[in-house]
Design a protein around this motif. Structure first.
Motif, PDB file in Angstrom:
ATOM      1  N   TYR A 132       0.839  -1.201   0.000  1.00 28.13           N
ATOM      2  CA  TYR A 132       0.000   0.000   0.000  1.00 28.13           C
ATOM      3  C   TYR A 132       0.874   1.252   0.000  1.00 28.13           C
ATOM      4  N   ILE A 133       0.274   2.369  -0.384  1.00 29.90           N
ATOM      5  CA  ILE A 133       0.931   3.670  -0.342  1.00 29.90           C
ATOM      6  C   ILE A 133      -0.101   4.696   0.087  1.00 29.90           C
ATOM      7  N   SER A 134       0.306   5.668   0.894  1.00 30.66           N
ATOM      8  CA  SER A 134      -0.619   6.682   1.386  1.00 30.66           C
ATOM      9  C   SER A 134       0.096   8.016   1.525  1.00 30.66           C
ATOM     10  N   GLY A 135      -0.709   9.082   1.725  1.00 31.69           N
ATOM     11  CA  GLY A 135      -0.146  10.416   1.928  1.00 31.69           C
ATOM     12  C   GLY A 135       0.267  11.109   0.650  1.00 31.69           C
ATOM     13  N   LEU A 136      -0.231  10.669  -0.504  1.00 30.52           N
ATOM     14  CA  LEU A 136       0.115  11.326  -1.764  1.00 30.52           C
ATOM     15  C   LEU A 136      -0.446  12.743  -1.785  1.00 30.52           C
ATOM     16  N   GLU A 137       0.245  13.643  -2.443  1.00 27.14           N
ATOM     17  CA  GLU A 137      -0.124  15.061  -2.400  1.00 27.14           C
ATOM     18  C   GLU A 137      -1.545  15.308  -2.888  1.00 27.14           C
ATOM     19  N   THR A 143      -5.605   5.762   1.197  1.00 26.55           N
ATOM     20  CA  THR A 143      -4.646   4.662   1.107  1.00 26.55           C
ATOM     21  C   THR A 143      -4.948   3.857  -0.141  1.00 26.55           C
ATOM     22  N   LEU A 144      -3.958   3.714  -1.016  1.00 26.39           N
ATOM     23  CA  LEU A 144      -4.082   2.908  -2.234  1.00 26.39           C
ATOM     24  C   LEU A 144      -3.373   1.588  -1.994  1.00 26.39           C
ATOM     25  N   TRP A 145      -3.999   0.486  -2.357  1.00 26.46           N
ATOM     26  CA  TRP A 145      -3.413  -0.822  -2.088  1.00 26.46           C
ATOM     27  C   TRP A 145      -3.604  -1.760  -3.280  1.00 26.46           C
ATOM     28  N   GLY A 173      -7.478  -1.404  -4.575  1.00 27.09           N
ATOM     29  CA  GLY A 173      -8.522  -0.511  -4.125  1.00 27.09           C
ATOM     30  C   GLY A 173      -7.987   0.750  -3.496  1.00 27.09           C
ATOM     31  N   VAL A 174      -8.933   1.583  -3.069  1.00 28.78           N
ATOM     32  CA  VAL A 174      -8.620   2.819  -2.376  1.00 28.78           C
ATOM     33  C   VAL A 174      -9.515   2.890  -1.144  1.00 28.78           C
ATOM     34  N   ASP A 175      -8.923   3.188   0.004  1.00 33.98           N
ATOM     35  CA  ASP A 175      -9.638   3.269   1.269  1.00 33.98           C
ATOM     36  C   ASP A 175      -9.594   4.687   1.819  1.00 33.98           C
ATOM     37  N   GLY A 176     -10.691   5.086   2.483  1.00 36.27           N
ATOM     38  CA  GLY A 176     -10.674   6.336   3.245  1.00 36.27           C
ATOM     39  C   GLY A 176     -11.224   7.547   2.538  1.00 36.27           C
ATOM     40  N   ILE A 177     -12.045   7.371   1.500  1.00 34.17           N
ATOM     41  CA  ILE A 177     -12.641   8.513   0.810  1.00 34.17           C
ATOM     42  C   ILE A 177     -13.694   9.134   1.733  1.00 34.17           C
TER      43      ILE A 177
END
Length: 422
Positions: A132-137, A143-145, A173-177
């Motif tokens: 996963y990766i998170s905190g993109l500008e 969070t993208l996973w 997926g993407v979490d936290g929208i």
């Protein structure tokens, strides 16, 4: 050397009465600080967290027996999603050990990897392998996973069943929208997984959503889930699923929590939001229209804790008779000493199929459990248990190849089991 040391002590000790006043008044050295096990554990956990490491998992295993030759040591159930009352009814060994690592890259960006190997009765696999990766500008709170992961909402513990989840396959997926105060998770998945050697049965594909944290009333929150299934199916339609879950804290009394599940699905979508009945070993499988209602209550009030469930589910396969499952049961826990609690679990289950006699199976378990404290949810928990099962002739005829072999209509099991999570 030892003799010389003792001799010098004999000379010096009497002189202690004549020590100068300043020596007699000198304060004693402060005792070295003592570090308890909990403090040490907390310090180690904080250090690992600071370094981005994650360790979690689950374990159950033990000694299992049955009062009879060739009787199963567990898994007495009619087969419905709401019918496996698990206390003293597992008879298996299962472990999952999750290991993850998170790296902070600066500017608020971080990424991580996670893997969860599993062992079930000696068979090894992996239930989660993802990154996963998170905190993109452009999306600092998302969070993208990608990979294979649990994407779970809620289970019924005493039945060992996650009623809302959409993981267990390769996906992304993407979490936290943010949707007001609620959060939206979106994902897509194929039918491939680590367990099926990356095969993709039926060329199946799935899209899911989870909308969680919808505030409805004081102490109450709503969750909505959905799935859309596509693929190549010889029997039945692709399918879709919708689910609603309402959680209420302090339901009727403080310390009592209530959960209400309302779910429906069609075709090759399961009620939970996963795939349902994909082809197996080249054999075509049927889809089904399904509906479920489940009411769950759990509580901890003083020494008294537990969980109870009342549920109903209907399944109408695309190529077979419709059947309806019902369940009523619960597990009670009562602390009798600092690390000792008494457990009892009773489950009443029934299956009604069109134009067939009703099947019934009931179970009761008594256990003494040992754990760090007496709360219902405290683990690790070591149990010494005995279970009794009985079922009617209709259930016996439907399960002649498993627990009802030779037409038997009752069984007893016993054992010692340890369950833990961390």
């Amino acid at each position: 050397m030892r003799t010389k040391t003792i001799s010098w002590l004999c000379v010096l000790l009497p002189l202690g009465h004549g020590l100068p006043a300043w020596a007699e008044d000198a304060p004693a050295a402060a005792p070295a600080p003592q570090i308890g096990a909990e403090q040490l554990s907390g310090a180690v956990k904080k250090a690992l967290d600071d370094m981005g490491f994650q360790f979690d998992g689950y374990l159950r295993s033990g000694f299992y027996g049955s009062a009879g030759d060739n009787l199963p040591k567990g898994q007495y159930q009619l087969g419905g999603d709401l019918q496996h009352y698990r206390l003293g009814n597992e008879g298996d060994t299962y472990i999952e050990f999750g290991v993850g690592k998170k790296w902070t890259l600066g500017n608020g960006v971080s990424w991580g990897a996670y893997v969860m190997p599993t062992i079930y009765n000696g068979k090894t696999s992996a239930s989660q392998v993802y990154g996963y990766i998170s905190g993109l500008e452009f999306a600092p709170n998302l969070t993208l996973w990608a990979g294979q992961r649990y994407h779970r909402v809620q289970d019924i513990h005493i039945l060992d069943n996650w009623l809302m989840q959409d993981g267990d396959n390769y996906g992304a997926g993407v979490d936290g929208i943010a949707v007001g105060k609620a959060k939206l998770n979106l994902s897509v998945s194929s039918s491939g997984s680590y367990a099926n050697n990356n095969a993709t049965p039926n060329n199946a594909r799935r899209a899911n959503f989870q909308l969680t944290g919808i505030e409805t009333n004081p102490g109450g929150k709503l969750t909505l889930t959905g799935a859309a299934i596509g693929g190549d199916f010889a029997i039945g339609k692709p399918g879709a699923a919708l689910g609603l879950l309402h959680n209420q804290k302090d339901f009727l009394a403080q310390g009592v929590n209530n959960s209400l599940f309302l779910q429906t699905s069609t075709g090759h979508a399961s009620l939970s939001g996963q795939f349902y009945n994909l082809d197996s070993s080249g054999a075509a499988q049927a889809g089904a229209r399904q509906n479920r209602v489940a009411e769950v209550v759990d509580w901890q009030r003083g020494r008294f804790g537990g969980q109870a469930v009342l549920g109903w589910q209907s399944v109408a396969p695309d190529n077979a008779a419709k059947y309806r499952d019902s369940t009523l049961g619960g597990r009670l826990s009562y602390g009798v000493a600092a690390n000792v609690k008494l457990l009892t679990e009773i489950g009443l289950t029934r299956r009604n199929a069109d134009d067939q006699p009703a099947q019934q199976l009931n179970k009761a378990t008594l256990a003494v459990a040992f754990s760090p404290n007496t709360d219902f949810w405290t683990r690790p928990e070591l149990r010494v248990y005995a279970s009794h099962y009985n079922w009617n002739n209709a259930a016996a005829q439907a399960n002649l190849t498993t627990f009802a072999a030779n037409g038997r209509t009752h069984a007893n099991t016993f054992g010692v089991q340890l369950e833990a999570w961390w």
